[in-house]
Motif scaffolding. Structure first.
Motif, PDB file in Angstrom:
ATOM      1  N   GLU A 126       3.101 -24.318  22.135  1.00 25.58           N
ATOM      2  CA  GLU A 126       2.298 -25.358  22.761  1.00 25.58           C
ATOM      3  C   GLU A 126       3.167 -26.433  23.389  1.00 25.58           C
ATOM      4  N   GLU A 150      -4.402 -21.276  19.458  1.00 21.48           N
ATOM      5  CA  GLU A 150      -3.392 -20.351  18.952  1.00 21.48           C
ATOM      6  C   GLU A 150      -3.918 -19.776  17.639  1.00 21.48           C
ATOM      7  N   THR A 176       6.158 -15.001  25.074  1.00 24.54           N
ATOM      8  CA  THR A 176       5.025 -15.907  24.878  1.00 24.54           C
ATOM      9  C   THR A 176       5.044 -17.029  25.910  1.00 24.54           C
ATOM     10  N   LEU A 194      -3.913 -17.960  22.813  1.00 24.00           N
ATOM     11  CA  LEU A 194      -2.725 -17.212  22.392  1.00 24.00           C
ATOM     12  C   LEU A 194      -3.051 -16.504  21.078  1.00 24.00           C
ATOM     13  N   GLU A 196      -1.545 -14.075  18.300  1.00 26.41           N
ATOM     14  CA  GLU A 196      -0.239 -13.612  17.815  1.00 26.41           C
ATOM     15  C   GLU A 196      -0.429 -12.526  16.755  1.00 26.41           C
TER      16      GLU A 196
END
Length: 416
Positions: A126, A150, A176, A194, A196
């Motif tokens: 971020e 995220e 990323t 995002l 992950e």
């Protein structure tokens, strides 16, 4: 996603294109082996951020320039596009350059959320995104204002995966940053999600891709891949959801065994070009990038909307955008020391996801059929090659469809 040697030997006899692959690959037959044979000039100026991976895993596809280094600060107003070196920042295309090259509006994407699927955690994601967006005058996209989220592969904000534990996997943090920056460059008002994955396994990445629509994603970008092989179809369901556009990088190893998830019929496979300014009416010239992934599937059936003659299975790619690190994009990544210039089809995939979001019609692009029907609304890339296939369209760009660049690159939003 990587077949065993026995499976690969069986699979590549299924079609003309795949058979040629068997003849052109170095000893061992894999695309990773082929990467070792890439042109010396390219190897001297860029490196693949993610190293080789074992069976059942995927690697990120970002290529980082070795000879371009920038600073840690925010871009000054005098810096424009590839002329940024004078400010202490790297060269590399910025948002205005990409919009100009592909005739894209500066606004759009209302109600769209682009999901970026990556492996492992990135504790500076971020913060790095904030530097990129501030540097180019893009609106802030943060957790606080609701623009940025995220989450882990289960769609939860915690616990997030730890950062990569090995040097081989550390390139995922570069990936990323590239993904978030390119989505921002093309659709600055889109929300960013995002996701992950815990690891770079096909199972974990597939789980991350599958959860994204439940969190509001309208476009899902996947900048990674592994060679197709027996059993890959079991993960195809993770990359298909009603009303959602999935895109994936075609790979960075030229004409070879196709890469999954790009090879799935429900995924838009994104190849790569070399993009340079020119004196043409368009103002830009594109050729097929020499490492843009292409191939003919031995495992995935040919979709009804593909009609090329020399590949009996699913052909890769469908569409393309700039991916050559020599004509690369500027990215801010703490793991790389700040500003760098990067390429790879890891760059072109989120660019295309951003274009789809700008157009605001992801339901039309739940596979690549619409791109084939509207190919006249794309820039046709007609020169360049990514390997040896006897001069055919599976490895050589030409008029109309070709595998290295697909149907072409964005010419506004007409094809999207």
């Amino acid at each position: 996603m990587r077949p065993s040697p026995a499976n690969r030997a069986f699979g590549i006899t299924a079609g003309f294109g795949a058979l040629v692959v068997a003849l052109m690959l170095p000893l061992g037959g894999s695309a990773q082996a082929q990467a070792q044979a890439m042109p010396a000039a390219a190897a001297a100026t860029a490196h693949d951020a993610c190293g080789p991976v074992p069976l059942g895993e995927a690697r990120c596809l970002v290529s980082v320039r070795n000879d371009v280094h920038g600073g840690l600060g925010v871009r000054g107003p005098a810096a424009v596009g590839r002329n940024a070196a004078a400010t202490g920042l790297p060269t590399g295309y910025g948002p205005a350059d990409l919009r100009a090259a592909y005739r894209l509006p500066a606004t759009g994407g209302k109600g769209q959320t682009i999901a970026l699927i990556d492996a492992f955690g990135d504790p500076t994601a971020e913060a790095d995104l904030a530097v990129y967006r501030a540097s180019y005058g893009l609106p802030a996209c943060t957790t606080a204002n609701g623009c940025f989220r995220e989450v882990n592969q289960k769609g939860k904000p915690s616990p997030l995966p730890p950062a990569p534990a090995t040097k081989i996997a550390a390139g995922w943090q570069s990936e990323t940053s590239l993904d978030l920056d390119m989505a921002s460059a093309i659709c600055s008002t889109c929300h960013l999600l995002l996701v992950e994955a815990d690891d770079q396994t096909e199972a974990d990445l597939g789980a991350a891709a599958a959860v994204a629509p439940s969190l509001g994603a309208t476009e899902v970008s996947n900048s990674y891949g592994g060679e197709e092989g027996n059993g890959i179809s079991g993960y195809a369901k993770d990359y298909r959801h009603p009303g959602v556009a999935y895109v994936a990088s075609s790979g960075d190893y030229g004409y070879t065994v196709p890469s999954a998830p790009a090879v799935y019929a429900g995924v838009i496979a994104v190849g790569g070009t070399s993009l340079t300014r020119s004196t043409t009416a368009r103002g830009w010239t594109e050729t097929a990038w020499s490492r843009s992934g292409s191939g003919c599937s031995a495992w995935i059936a040919k979709p009804a909307w593909q009609h090329d003659s020399d590949c009996p299975g699913r052909g890769v790619a469908d569409v393309s955008a700039d991916a050559d690190p020599a004509t690369g994009v500027a990215v801010y990544a703490t793991v790389d020391g700040g500003w760098v210039e990067v390429g790879g089809t890891s760059a072109s995939a989120p660019v295309i996801a951003g274009v789809i979001a700008l157009a605001g019609n992801p339901g039309k692009l739940t596979d690549a059929a619409y791109l084939y029907a509207r190919s006249k609304d794309l820039y046709d890339v007609t020169s360049g090659s990514n390997g040896y296939c006897g001069g055919g369209y599976l490895c050589t760009a030409g008029t109309g469809y070709d595998a290295p660049t697909g149907n072409g690159t964005p010419d506004g939003l007409g094809a999207f």
